[in-house]
Structures are given as C-alpha cells and as structure tokens.
Design a protein around this motif. Structure first.
Motif, PDB file in Angstrom:
ATOM      1  N   GLU A  67       0.850  -1.182   0.000  1.00  0.00           N
ATOM      2  CA  GLU A  67       0.000   0.000   0.000  1.00  0.00           C
ATOM      3  C   GLU A  67       0.885   1.230   0.000  1.00  0.00           C
ATOM      4  OE1 GLU A  67      -1.083   0.753   4.654  1.00  0.00           O
ATOM      5  OE2 GLU A  67      -2.360  -0.635   3.585  1.00  0.00           O
ATOM      6  N   PRO A  68       0.357   2.345  -0.478  1.00  0.00           N
ATOM      7  CA  PRO A  68       1.155   3.571  -0.467  1.00  0.00           C
ATOM      8  C   PRO A  68       1.497   3.956   0.966  1.00  0.00           C
ATOM      9  CG  PRO A  68      -0.968   3.919  -1.548  1.00  0.00           C
ATOM     10  CD  PRO A  68      -0.968   2.535  -1.004  1.00  0.00           C
ATOM     11  N   PHE A  69       2.608   4.610   1.106  1.00  0.00           N
ATOM     12  CA  PHE A  69       3.025   5.098   2.419  1.00  0.00           C
ATOM     13  C   PHE A  69       2.185   6.313   2.754  1.00  0.00           C
ATOM     14  CE2 PHE A  69       5.737   7.419   5.394  1.00  0.00           C
ATOM     15  CZ  PHE A  69       6.039   6.408   6.273  1.00  0.00           C
ATOM     16  N   ASN A  70       1.437   6.247   3.843  1.00  0.00           N
ATOM     17  CA  ASN A  70       0.583   7.361   4.249  1.00  0.00           C
ATOM     18  C   ASN A  70       1.408   8.410   4.959  1.00  0.00           C
ATOM     19  OD1 ASN A  70      -1.704   6.034   3.317  1.00  0.00           O
ATOM     20  ND2 ASN A  70      -2.038   5.018   5.277  1.00  0.00           N
ATOM     21  N   GLU A  71       1.289   9.632   4.489  1.00  0.00           N
ATOM     22  CA  GLU A  71       1.987  10.711   5.170  1.00  0.00           C
ATOM     23  C   GLU A  71       1.253  11.054   6.457  1.00  0.00           C
ATOM     24  OE1 GLU A  71       3.445  14.083   3.121  1.00  0.00           O
ATOM     25  OE2 GLU A  71       3.645  12.992   1.242  1.00  0.00           O
ATOM     26  N   THR A  72       2.008  11.237   7.513  1.00  0.00           N
ATOM     27  CA  THR A  72       1.452  11.639   8.797  1.00  0.00           C
ATOM     28  C   THR A  72       2.151  12.925   9.212  1.00  0.00           C
ATOM     29  OG1 THR A  72       3.106  10.351   9.991  1.00  0.00           O
ATOM     30  CG2 THR A  72       1.021   9.245   9.486  1.00  0.00           C
ATOM     31  N   LYS A  73       1.765  13.469  10.328  1.00  0.00           N
ATOM     32  CA  LYS A  73       2.417  14.693  10.792  1.00  0.00           C
ATOM     33  C   LYS A  73       3.889  14.441  11.093  1.00  0.00           C
ATOM     34  CE  LYS A  73      -1.642  16.968  12.603  1.00  0.00           C
ATOM     35  NZ  LYS A  73      -2.277  17.580  13.751  1.00  0.00           N
ATOM     36  N   GLU A  74       4.200  13.267  11.619  1.00  0.00           N
ATOM     37  CA  GLU A  74       5.584  12.923  11.942  1.00  0.00           C
ATOM     38  C   GLU A  74       6.096  11.942  10.893  1.00  0.00           C
ATOM     39  OE1 GLU A  74       7.218  12.272  16.120  1.00  0.00           O
ATOM     40  OE2 GLU A  74       6.987  10.242  15.357  1.00  0.00           O
ATOM     41  N   VAL A  75       7.253  12.247  10.335  1.00  0.00           N
ATOM     42  CA  VAL A  75       7.827  11.385   9.300  1.00  0.00           C
ATOM     43  C   VAL A  75       9.266  11.030   9.655  1.00  0.00           C
ATOM     44  CG1 VAL A  75       6.380  12.310   7.447  1.00  0.00           C
ATOM     45  CG2 VAL A  75       8.602  13.345   7.892  1.00  0.00           C
ATOM     46  N   VAL A  76       9.709   9.885   9.149  1.00  0.00           N
ATOM     47  CA  VAL A  76      11.118   9.522   9.266  1.00  0.00           C
ATOM     48  C   VAL A  76      11.857  10.317   8.210  1.00  0.00           C
ATOM     49  CG1 VAL A  76      12.816   7.672   9.120  1.00  0.00           C
ATOM     50  CG2 VAL A  76      10.578   7.221  10.141  1.00  0.00           C
ATOM     51  N   ALA A  77      12.788  11.151   8.633  1.00  0.00           N
ATOM     52  CA  ALA A  77      13.491  12.051   7.729  1.00  0.00           C
ATOM     53  C   ALA A  77      14.882  11.555   7.361  1.00  0.00           C
ATOM     54  CB  ALA A  77      13.593  13.435   8.353  1.00  0.00           C
ATOM     55  N   GLY A  78      15.424  10.627   8.138  1.00  0.00           N
ATOM     56  CA  GLY A  78      16.768  10.140   7.851  1.00  0.00           C
ATOM     57  C   GLY A  78      17.275   9.248   8.964  1.00  0.00           C
ATOM     58  N   PHE A  79      18.513   8.810   8.785  1.00  0.00           N
ATOM     59  CA  PHE A  79      19.119   7.939   9.789  1.00  0.00           C
ATOM     60  C   PHE A  79      20.627   8.131   9.819  1.00  0.00           C
ATOM     61  CE2 PHE A  79      19.733   5.525   5.968  1.00  0.00           C
ATOM     62  CZ  PHE A  79      20.968   4.916   6.148  1.00  0.00           C
ATOM     63  N   PHE A  80      21.207   7.764  10.943  1.00  0.00           N
ATOM     64  CA  PHE A  80      22.653   7.658  11.108  1.00  0.00           C
ATOM     65  C   PHE A  80      22.920   6.271  11.679  1.00  0.00           C
ATOM     66  CE2 PHE A  80      22.134  12.167  11.020  1.00  0.00           C
ATOM     67  CZ  PHE A  80      23.338  12.684  10.558  1.00  0.00           C
ATOM     68  N   HIS A  81      23.895   5.580  11.132  1.00  0.00           N
ATOM     69  CA  HIS A  81      24.364   4.303  11.676  1.00  0.00           C
ATOM     70  C   HIS A  81      25.725   4.619  12.278  1.00  0.00           C
ATOM     71  CE1 HIS A  81      25.603  -0.151  10.795  1.00  0.00           C
ATOM     72  NE2 HIS A  81      25.701   0.165  12.073  1.00  0.00           N
ATOM     73  N   ILE A  82      25.796   4.515  13.601  1.00  0.00           N
ATOM     74  CA  ILE A  82      27.026   4.881  14.309  1.00  0.00           C
ATOM     75  C   ILE A  82      27.512   3.717  15.170  1.00  0.00           C
ATOM     76  CG2 ILE A  82      26.384   7.329  14.376  1.00  0.00           C
ATOM     77  CD1 ILE A  82      25.793   6.838  17.447  1.00  0.00           C
TER      78      ILE A  82
END
Length: 118
Positions: A67-82
């Motif tokens: 299914e399409p990804f539903n946009e919500t008020k809060e979104v995952v904007a990125g990541f760091f792998h440390i």
C-alpha cells in the motif's frame, strides 16, 4: 563498541520549511557534524529519507499487501548508523545533531543486534 541506529523523525522538512539562507546554514552545520563523526571514526552511514514510499504489510492469513506510504504529521526524515561504547554515548552523539536547532525533531536511538545474537 556497539552499533546504533539513530532514526530522525520530524514534523517538517529542512528542504521545504527553511529559507534558502537557513537551509545553507543547516547544510554547513550538518556537514560539520558529519565531518566530526567521520573524524571520530564513529559514523558507519547516514542518509536523508524521502517522505514518499511504500509499505508492505502482512495480513492475518500471512499474505502480503502493498500500500502507499501514508503521510502523517511525523515522518522519518533520515538515519545515522554509528558505533558507540554504550547507549549513553550514542545518545550524546544524537544530541549533538544540529537539526534540533532548525525544525521540530525527535531522534530515536536504537542498539542494533549483531547477526549471531552477540
């Protein structure tokens, strides 16, 4: 040292919510932050993530559904792998991210489980 995933969640987007001047400053500060992580030898990877996408769900009978990804008020904007010695150091690294100064942001800090369960 242990691997951690820092998941950046925002209610906005630095790419669209900031003026060109603010975006330029954000890019400079973000570049310095990333450069510092590289210099310390703790950054394994990082990327922004587009808001669009797709979700794959399993239904109760085990079939998969796209299914399409539903946009919500809060979104995952990125990541760091440390890598960090412990969760406290990983949290400290996350708190230094300059995105906190630019838009409303949450960063989740998750220890990664090594393959093999160690």
């Amino acid at each position: 040292m242990k691997d951690y995933l820092l998941i950046i969640k925002t209610k906005g987007s630095v790419w669209t919510d900031l003026s060109p001047e603010q975006l330029q400053k954000h890019m400079e500060h973000g570049g310095a932050y990333i450069g510092n992580l590289v210099k310390q030898g703790v950054l394994k990877g990082a990327n922004p993530i587009e808001k669009s996408g797709s979700r794959i769900l399993t239904e109760s009978n085990g079939t998969l559904k796209d299914e399409p990804f539903n946009e919500t008020k809060e979104v995952v904007a990125g990541f760091f792998h440390i890598i960090a010695k412990d969760i406290d150091q990983a949290v400290s690294i996350a708190k230094e991210n300059p995105i906190f100064n630019d838009i409303p942001t949450k960063i989740e800090v998750h220890p990664l489980i090594p393959i093999g369960g160690n």
